[in-house]
Structure formats: structure tokens, C-alpha cells
Write a protein that holds these residues in place. Structure first.
Motif, PDB file in Angstrom:
ATOM      1  N   ILE A 116       3.594 -14.154  36.928  1.00 38.48           N
ATOM      2  CA  ILE A 116       3.943 -12.969  37.176  1.00 38.48           C
ATOM      3  C   ILE A 116       3.978 -11.807  36.005  1.00 38.48           C
ATOM      4  CG2 ILE A 116       5.701 -11.364  38.226  1.00 38.48           C
ATOM      5  CD1 ILE A 116       6.263 -13.781  39.957  1.00 38.48           C
ATOM      6  N   ARG A 117       4.326 -12.326  34.904  1.00 32.98           N
ATOM      7  CA  ARG A 117       4.344 -11.417  33.549  1.00 32.98           C
ATOM      8  C   ARG A 117       3.015 -11.078  33.192  1.00 32.98           C
ATOM      9  NH1 ARG A 117       3.703 -13.438  28.690  1.00 32.98           N
ATOM     10  NH2 ARG A 117       3.508 -15.642  28.342  1.00 32.98           N
ATOM     11  N   ARG A 118       2.065 -11.728  33.614  1.00 33.44           N
ATOM     12  CA  ARG A 118       0.865 -11.371  33.184  1.00 33.44           C
ATOM     13  C   ARG A 118       0.067 -10.378  34.147  1.00 33.44           C
ATOM     14  NH1 ARG A 118       1.729 -16.306  30.953  1.00 33.44           N
ATOM     15  NH2 ARG A 118       0.542 -16.744  29.007  1.00 33.44           N
TER      16      ARG A 118
ATOM     17  N   ASN B 283      -3.481 -19.177  33.315  1.00 35.62           N
ATOM     18  CA  ASN B 283      -3.206 -18.139  32.407  1.00 35.62           C
ATOM     19  C   ASN B 283      -4.384 -17.400  31.549  1.00 35.62           C
ATOM     20  OD1 ASN B 283      -0.642 -18.713  33.276  1.00 35.62           O
ATOM     21  ND2 ASN B 283       0.050 -19.719  31.334  1.00 35.62           N
TER      22      ASN B 283
ATOM     23  N   ASN C 203       6.950 -17.440  37.111  1.00 30.64           N
ATOM     24  CA  ASN C 203       7.105 -16.364  36.356  1.00 30.64           C
ATOM     25  C   ASN C 203       6.338 -16.064  35.161  1.00 30.64           C
ATOM     26  OD1 ASN C 203       9.295 -15.746  37.874  1.00 30.64           O
ATOM     27  ND2 ASN C 203      10.869 -16.729  36.427  1.00 30.64           N
ATOM     28  N   ALA C 204       5.777 -17.128  34.709  1.00 33.27           N
ATOM     29  CA  ALA C 204       4.630 -17.070  33.666  1.00 33.27           C
ATOM     30  C   ALA C 204       3.340 -16.523  34.235  1.00 33.27           C
ATOM     31  CB  ALA C 204       4.237 -18.525  33.288  1.00 33.27           C
TER      32      ALA C 204
ATOM     33  N   ASP D 183      -0.505  -6.697  35.059  1.00 33.59           N
ATOM     34  CA  ASP D 183      -0.239  -5.431  34.569  1.00 33.59           C
ATOM     35  C   ASP D 183       0.635  -4.674  35.584  1.00 33.59           C
ATOM     36  OD1 ASP D 183      -1.931  -5.956  32.662  1.00 33.59           O
ATOM     37  OD2 ASP D 183      -3.826  -5.333  33.654  1.00 33.59           O
TER      38      ASP D 183
END
Length: 528
Positions: free
Chosen positions: A199-201, A174, A196-197, A203
């Protein structure tokens, strides 16, 4: 250690060397050698990307997303933003890696790729590739550089039954995504393994689907090095698995054989591409096309509406939901192909075997994906034998049969393109589904004048000796369809006919089979 070249380990050992790991096994030797550029320390781990083979014009089907992505990258480079990550995913051969190269080139950036193997050709582990990406961030931070990390699914693949692996380094990964100084493209064929942690990072997340038929034909023609004409490339687009990568490799083999022009080269080219398609599970060969397509004429299809007027209306409206029903062979599917060709659109054909699954929820997902694919590619969606998954819900025995119909109805309501459903069993369709069709057209058996026209055309195509008596006898036959003529024409390949009388006899046999099916009793017979 801050650069990522050296890692400290808590391994218990009296030897100090055992406490340190290097990002590359050859790093100590490279550090002792004279270097003109510090980036050479990572030459085993990253390499300059080759020039793109495609251009932005090959991504017209996602032009809006590509333009937005390009504008974003341009601003981040101008501002020197940190933590710029873009995820591109989609089926193999859709041009994901090429798009990264195109964007880097258009922005005047030097693109580097994280290697998948070392000097000896040994595969590099996922964690080693991530460490290489981290080290590359520092070395590439000064200058016009971007980074490409391909095959992400191999790196982020996790074993749910293992306590070791990438899950232990989740925080480290991360931080890598949040603090990278060089804009990075992450490319994957399948993102189902990504947490998902992660993927959400990113842009921006961009899905690349299979381009429309016309656009695929242009790409195939360009990458074939002159082996394909425009018409041949367009004909090959019916194989959705045929990617530019397959074409490029086949072209390379043909050129190595020394035959780059003429029919011999095209023959070798077709053999190579069809062998690859067959290995990928794609049906190839002469049977994949529609024999009757070359002779298709809407005026020679018996329907309760004017098919020419219907085609013109759909061209003007650009949307419509049609239900075509009637006996087999009457030209329902053929009309879908004709409509797509007339409108210059790709025809996306889905059958029951493509959509129905034994897994709970999988049928609904497949139906949703079919409509989504048609929307993204601006295709005409044709669902053949729709009665197999759009049956009357009151007759359903299982809950998943009902949910499948519900999903179908929902997707039909939301779809803004042209949707065609064909069926031989109109009475089996759900009543709510029938209300959602804008037009229900019945396709029936041919009229005498239509039989006469088709008889003349197929007799000429098959090289048969003409005979007025045979023609007159054929026009008196009932229950003939365009499909009957097409089937007999295919038979000409292995059981050739010489005279028109033989064609009439074959048509008569087709009609007699249909009479037998009607007269045959099914089920129980009750007497009073």
C-alpha cells in the motif's frame, strides 16, 4: 526474460523445455505467426478497455480528489515518470473501473486491462496476472498507454497458514510497483488483504464511496436507457446496493425481451432489479417506503418547538445535533425524512442492529463509519432508537458498552453536519450525551385540531364515506399519533374500510392498547 515473456525455472530435468515457462501458453505459437503489432503477443493477457459509460460529472462527490489525481497523472505523463501506481478501492458498483476509463480518456491515453481469463475462458491465477502486467509494462512503454489491473484482492489474497504463494515473491512485487514504466491503476473492492508494504508504494490511494442520492439517481437514469424517469430513479436510490451495473444488466434483459417502452417494460425492469436486490440482502417491495410520507405535514406533528422554524434554521446553519424523543409513532423519524427532502439531502438511517456487534471494537468501528459516510456524502445522519447504544454508562455491565458510548460521544463532537437521534426512552440516555445535543425536542400526542386535519386527509385518501359524528368522536380521543393513522392506512390494502366510522373505531382500538400498556403492572408490587 527481461521482457517478462519467458521465465527460467530451476526444475531438475534433462529436458531443456522444462526449464522455461512462458507468460502465456500460446506465446510460442504467436511468436511464429506474422504480427502487425508486438502488443498482439499479449492479446491473451491484456486487452484494450472499452469506452467509459460515465463522465467526470458523475464523480462530483469526490471532485477534489479526482481533480488532484488527474493533475498528478498529467504531470507524470509529461515527465515520463517511473513507478506511477494508483490504488482505487471501495464497495462494488461505486464506479472505480469507470473512473479509470474516464481519466485515461480525458488524458488522451489508451487504456489496457489485464485479463482475468485465457482463450478458453479458464481463470488466470494471481501470479500469472502479475507476470502479464510486468510484460505489458515493456510493450506499452512506447506510446500513450495506461494499464488497469482490476480485482486486486483476488491477486494479493494470502493464506496465513501457507508457506508458499505471493509472500515468497514480495520483493519481486515491490520491484514491479517501483519500476513500472506505464502508469497503472489498481482496483479493489476490499484492500484488507493487501500488505502495508504494498500500500505504501502506491502514489495515491483513493476510496470511492456510494454517491449521494441525487447523483446516484442521475447515474441510474442514464444507465437505464430510458426505462426510468427522473422521479423513479430518485425513488430507487433508497436502495444503496442498487448500482449502475445492476441497472445496466436489467436494461439489457428488458431490451432482449423486445419491450423497451410502456408499463410492461417498467414492470419487467422493476422485477429484475428487485430480484437482484433481494439476493443481495436488501429489503425491497412496498414496505420499504414510508406510507405516511405522502401526507406528512410538520404542523400536524405535535412537538414542543415549531418544526417549520427548526427546518429553516437548519437549512441556514447546515449543521446541528438534535435529540427527538417521545412515544412511538409521534413522527420523530418522519421528521428526519421530511427534513432531508426539504434540504435536498440524502437521509442516512442507522439502527441499533446496524451498529451493535458482539465483536470487541466492532461497534466503535461501525459508529465511526456511520459518521464518516454521512460526512463524505453530505448526508443527514439519523440514528433511530439511539437508547439501545447510548445508554447511561453507570448502568453498564461490560467494558465494551462503555467504549461504545465513548466513541459515540467523540464522533458527535467532531461531526459538522446534521445529526438526529430519536428515542422512545429518554430517561435511558447517558447524561453526557444529552449535554452534547444542541436541541432536545419532545414529540407528543396529537391535539384535537391536528386529529381533525389528519382524519379528513386519510378519509379522503382511503376513499371513506365522510361522517361528522365520526370526526367529532375521533377528535375526543387521547394518545393518538400520526403513526396510528399511517398504520390503519396500510391496513386498507388487505382489510378495506368503507365508512369513516370504521376509521374512528380503529383509532379507538389503538388508544385502548396504549391504555392497557400503561395500566399493566411490571415487576414486583409491594404493600405496606
Amino acid at each position: 526474460m527481461q521482457s517478462g515473456l519467458v521465465f527460467y525455472s530451476n526444475y531438475s530435468s534433462a529436458n531443456v523445455h522444462n526449464h522455461f515457462e512462458y507468460v502465456s501458453s500460446h506465446l510460442p505459437d504467436l511468436m511464429m505467426a506474422p504480427l502487425d503489432d508486438p502488443i498482439a503477443l499479449l492479446k491473451e493477457l491484456i486487452a484494450p478497455s472499452k469506452a467509459p459509460c460515465l463522465s467526470e460529472k458523475h464523480y462530483q462527490h469526490i471532485n477534489e480528489q479526482v481533480t488532484l489525481l488527474k493533475r498528478y497523472l498529467k504531470q507524470t505523463l509529461k515527465q515520463g515518470a517511473v513507478g506511477v501506481n494508483v490504488l482505487l478501492y471501495g464497495p462494488p458498483g461505486t464506479g472505480k473501473t469507470q473512473l479509470c476509463k474516464v481519466l485515461a480518456s480525458s488524458l488522451n491515453q489508451v487504456l489496457y486491462e489485464v485479463s482475468c481469463s485465457d482463450y478458453d475462458g479458464t481463470p488466470v491465477s494471481g501470479m500469472a496476472r502479475l507476470k502479464a502486467a510486468r510484460a505489458a509494462q515493456l510493450f506499452l512503454a512506447t506510446g500513450n498507454h495506461m494499464l488497469l489491473f482490476d480485482e486486486v484482492e483476488d491477486v494479493f489474497q494470502q493464506n496465513p497458514f501457507s508457506r508458499s504463494g505471493l509472500s515468497e515473491c514480495k520483493g519481486w512485487i515491490n520491484q514491479l510497483l517501483e519500476n513500472n514504466k506505464v502508469p497503472t491503476f489498481w482496483v479493489s473492492n476490499n484492500i484488507s488483504s493487501l500488505d502495508n508494504a504494498y500500500i505504501r508504494r502506491f502514489d495515491m490511494v483513493l476510496e470511492l464511496t456510494v454517491p449521494p442520492a441525487k447523483q446516484r439517481a442521475e447515474i441510474l437514469q442514464q444507465t437505464s436507457d430510458g426505462l426510468l424517469s427522473k422521479e423513479e430513479a430518485l425513488a430507487l436510490t433508497r436502495h444503496r446496493q442498487l448500482s449502475p451495473a445492476v441497472i445496466t444488466r436489467a436494461s439489457k434483459v428488458v431490451q432482449m425481451l423486445g419491450s423497451t417502452t410502456g408499463e410492461t417494460a417498467k414492470k419487467h425492469f422493476r422485477q429484475l432489479t428487485e430480484a437482484t436486490l433481494k439476493a443481495q440482502g436488501c429489503k425491497v417491495g412496498p414496505g420499504t417506503g414510508m406510507v405516511s410520507n405522502t401526507l406528512y405535514d410538520p404542523t400536524l406533528t405535535q412537538a414542543d418547538c415549531d418544526l417549520n422554524e427548526l427546518t429553516q434554521g437548519l437549512q441556514q446553519a447546515g449543521a446541528g445535533r438534535l435529540c427527538l424523543y417521545g412515544p412511538p409513532g409521534t413522527g420523530k423519524t418522519a421528521f428526519g425524512h421530511y427534513l432531508a427532502k426539504t434540504m435536498g439531502k440524502e437521509l442516512l438511517v442507522k439502527r441499533g442492529s446496524d451498529l451493535i456487534s458482539c465483536w470487541v471494537g466492532a461497534t466503535e468501528e461501525a459508529i465511526a463509519k456511520a459518521f464518516e459516510e454521512a460526512t463524505v456524502n453530505d448526508s443527514i445522519l439519523l440514528m433511530d432508537e439511539v437508547d439501545s447504544f447510548l445508554q447511561e454508562r453507570s448502568r453498564a455491565r461490560n467494558s465494551w458498552e462503555i467504549t461504545g458510548v465513548n466513541e459515540m460521544l467523540t464522533q458527535m463532537e467532531a461531526f459538522e453536519g446534521i445529526f438526529i437521534a430519536s428515542t422512545n426512552l429518554m430517561h435511558n440516555l447517558d447524561k453526557a450525551a444529552l449535554r452534547r445535543f444542541d436541541l432536545k425536542a419532545c414529540f407528543g400526542y396529537l391535539k384535537p385540531h391536528q386529529i381533525a386535519s389528519l382524519f379528513r386527509r386519510y378519509s379522503k385518501k382511503m376513499g371513506l364515506t365522510q361522517c361528522k359524528e365520526a370526526l367529532d368522536k375521533a377528535t375526543r380521543l387521547s394518545k393518538l399519533t400520526p403513526g396510528d393513522f399511517a398504520a390503519i392506512a396500510r391496513r386498507q390494502r388487505f382489510a378495506p374500510m368503507q365508512h369513516a366510522r370504521e376509521l374512528t373505531q380503529a383509532l379507538l382500538a389503538e388508544c385502548e392498547l396504549k391504555d392497557d400498556e400503561v395500566s399493566r403492572s411490571i415487576g414486583f408490587v409491594t404493600t405496606q
